[in-house]
Design a protein around this motif. Structure first.
Motif, PDB file in Angstrom:
ATOM      1  N   ASP A  37      10.988  63.164 -61.783  1.00 31.25           N
ATOM      2  CA  ASP A  37      10.327  63.079 -60.485  1.00 31.25           C
ATOM      3  C   ASP A  37      10.883  64.128 -59.527  1.00 31.25           C
ATOM      4  O   ASP A  37      12.099  64.226 -59.331  1.00 31.25           O
ATOM      5  CB  ASP A  37      10.541  61.698 -59.874  1.00 31.25           C
ATOM      6  N   ARG A  40       9.377  61.429 -54.342  1.00 31.21           N
ATOM      7  CA  ARG A  40       9.344  59.975 -54.429  1.00 31.21           C
ATOM      8  C   ARG A  40       7.930  59.524 -54.780  1.00 31.21           C
ATOM      9  O   ARG A  40       6.958  59.943 -54.153  1.00 31.21           O
ATOM     10  CB  ARG A  40       9.781  59.382 -53.088  1.00 31.21           C
ATOM     11  N   CYS A  42       4.922  56.434 -55.718  1.00 31.25           N
ATOM     12  CA  CYS A  42       4.572  55.086 -55.308  1.00 31.25           C
ATOM     13  C   CYS A  42       3.376  54.594 -56.114  1.00 31.25           C
ATOM     14  O   CYS A  42       2.636  55.381 -56.706  1.00 31.25           O
ATOM     15  CB  CYS A  42       4.283  54.998 -53.818  1.00 31.25           C
ATOM     16  N   PRO A  54       5.737  54.032 -49.123  1.00 33.39           N
ATOM     17  CA  PRO A  54       6.692  55.001 -49.692  1.00 33.39           C
ATOM     18  C   PRO A  54       6.010  56.061 -50.552  1.00 33.39           C
ATOM     19  O   PRO A  54       6.176  56.113 -51.773  1.00 33.39           O
ATOM     20  CB  PRO A  54       7.604  54.107 -50.534  1.00 33.39           C
ATOM     21  N   GLY A  56       4.966  60.161 -51.553  1.00 32.83           N
ATOM     22  CA  GLY A  56       5.779  61.334 -51.819  1.00 32.83           C
ATOM     23  C   GLY A  56       5.709  62.386 -50.741  1.00 32.83           C
ATOM     24  O   GLY A  56       6.699  63.072 -50.452  1.00 32.83           O
ATOM     25  N   TYR A 159       9.152  63.631 -49.390  1.00 35.14           N
ATOM     26  CA  TYR A 159      10.357  62.849 -49.662  1.00 35.14           C
ATOM     27  C   TYR A 159      10.861  63.199 -51.061  1.00 35.14           C
ATOM     28  O   TYR A 159      10.155  62.985 -52.053  1.00 35.14           O
ATOM     29  CB  TYR A 159      10.050  61.351 -49.631  1.00 35.14           C
ATOM     30  N   PRO A 161      13.646  62.366 -53.935  1.00 30.41           N
ATOM     31  CA  PRO A 161      14.665  61.378 -54.310  1.00 30.41           C
ATOM     32  C   PRO A 161      16.003  62.047 -54.570  1.00 30.41           C
ATOM     33  O   PRO A 161      16.077  63.210 -54.973  1.00 30.41           O
ATOM     34  CB  PRO A 161      14.091  60.752 -55.591  1.00 30.41           C
ATOM     35  N   ASP A 251      19.258  57.821 -50.443  1.00 33.37           N
ATOM     36  CA  ASP A 251      18.454  57.824 -51.662  1.00 33.37           C
ATOM     37  C   ASP A 251      17.277  58.784 -51.602  1.00 33.37           C
ATOM     38  O   ASP A 251      16.559  58.958 -52.576  1.00 33.37           O
ATOM     39  CB  ASP A 251      17.957  56.419 -51.988  1.00 33.37           C
ATOM     40  N   PHE A 252      17.071  59.428 -50.451  1.00 33.28           N
ATOM     41  CA  PHE A 252      16.035  60.452 -50.353  1.00 33.28           C
ATOM     42  C   PHE A 252      16.402  61.421 -49.242  1.00 33.28           C
ATOM     43  O   PHE A 252      17.198  61.114 -48.346  1.00 33.28           O
ATOM     44  CB  PHE A 252      14.646  59.842 -50.102  1.00 33.28           C
TER      45      PHE A 252
END
Length: 304
Positions: A37, A40, A42, A54, A56, A159, A161, A251-252
């Motif tokens: 990935d 991010r 969803c 959430p 990307g 976003y 990760p 985490d992001f």
């Protein structure tokens, strides 16, 4: 919710025209066969119309980031926009991120999507073009003013990760210092803390939020050694500025190419750091973000 998938040159991307033309997935095929990935991802079935989810990446138009009180003056008139972040008394991220887009073209590894917005203050057409080629993924926003002359801005809000050991590197001249609502108070030299040029560990800057001007070259390097991934993010055309946000849980990270500073509508004293574009009826401007992925080399794994 509809989901359209594009696959080309080792990249797999999903975009949802019914939900703001948001990217809901972007991954890259690592040379060892893994699909890693980049953004991010969803589940599209969990998207709620008009509610943040959430995703990307989402587009920001006709302004990026925040407008204090949702109000501003232009050409001797006062304007008011809906407050969609009431806890901070701000209008934020524009009007297109939750809207339904029309598909105006789709081909192999490419798609063009259109949002027609007609409001009391702003009227515009926003086109988001996505092209996957050998250089990576390009996302281009182009806005055309369909109303009276108004100040416009653009941005993209991806976003990425993060895992333990992730590091970031870029160069910029100035960094914002903001109030508790993340509205800029002043700009200071950027090469202070963290050490941008030398590369800094993202685990050290939880909840970090800052805006950068003088972003030259317009390139950010993100290294994720635990998954063997090197990511480059660049800005072109109107995307002269960079907004950086690291999530509170580390985490992001959001690496956001934008055309202007937060609350540019009300901060003429900071216009030298990134002002809006005043567009007459029928006038347009555009910005492009490019994302590319590659395998981390042993050199990069040791800190760029």
């Amino acid at each position: 919710m509809s989901r359209i998938t594009l696959s080309a040159h080792g990249y797999e991307l999903a975009v949802n025209p019914d939900y703001g033309a948001n990217l809901t997935a972007l991954s890259w095929r690592h040379p060892d066969g893994r699909l890693v990935d980049i953004l991010r991802g969803c589940d599209d079935t969990a998207l709620i119309p008009g509610e943040p989810s959430p995703v990307g990446c989402f587009p920001m138009a006709p302004f990026a980031n925040r407008i204090d009180g949702g109000s501003f003056s232009h050409a001797g008139r006062d304007y008011a926009l809906p407050i969609n972040r009431p806890q901070d008394r701000c209008a934020i991220h524009g009007f297109s991120r939750f809207a339904a887009f029309e598909i105006i073209f789709q081909g192999e590894g490419t798609i063009s999507l259109l949002h027609r917005y007609r409001g009391d203050v702003f009227a515009y057409d926003l086109v988001q073009d996505i092209i996957i080629d050998a250089r990576g993924v390009a996302v281009r926003l182009a806005v055309t003013n369909r109303g009276a002359a108004m100040p416009f801005g653009l941005g993209l809000h991806p976003y990425f990760p993060l895992e333990a050991g992730a590091r970031l590197r870029f160069s910029a001249a100035q960094r914002s210092e903001s109030d508790d609502r993340y509205l800029p108070l002043r700009f200071v030299p950027a090469q202070t803390v963290p050490d941008l040029g030398g590369g800094f560990a993202l685990a050290d800057v939880a909840g970090f939020d800052a805006h950068y001007s003088g972003w030259e070259p317009r390139l950010v390097a993100l290294e994720r050694p635990s998954v063997g991934l090197s990511i480059k993010v660049s800005g072109e055309e109107a995307f002269s500025n960079l907004h950086l946000y690291v999530g509170p849980d580390r985490d992001f990270v959001c690496i956001e190419p934008v055309s202007h500073i937060p609350d540019a509508h009300n901060r003429s004293d900071l216009a030298q750091h990134g002002k809006l574009a005043v567009l007459g009826h029928g006038e347009a401007f555009a910005g492009t973000m490019r994302i590319s992925a590659s395998e981390m080399s042993s050199l990069n794994a040791n800190g760029f």
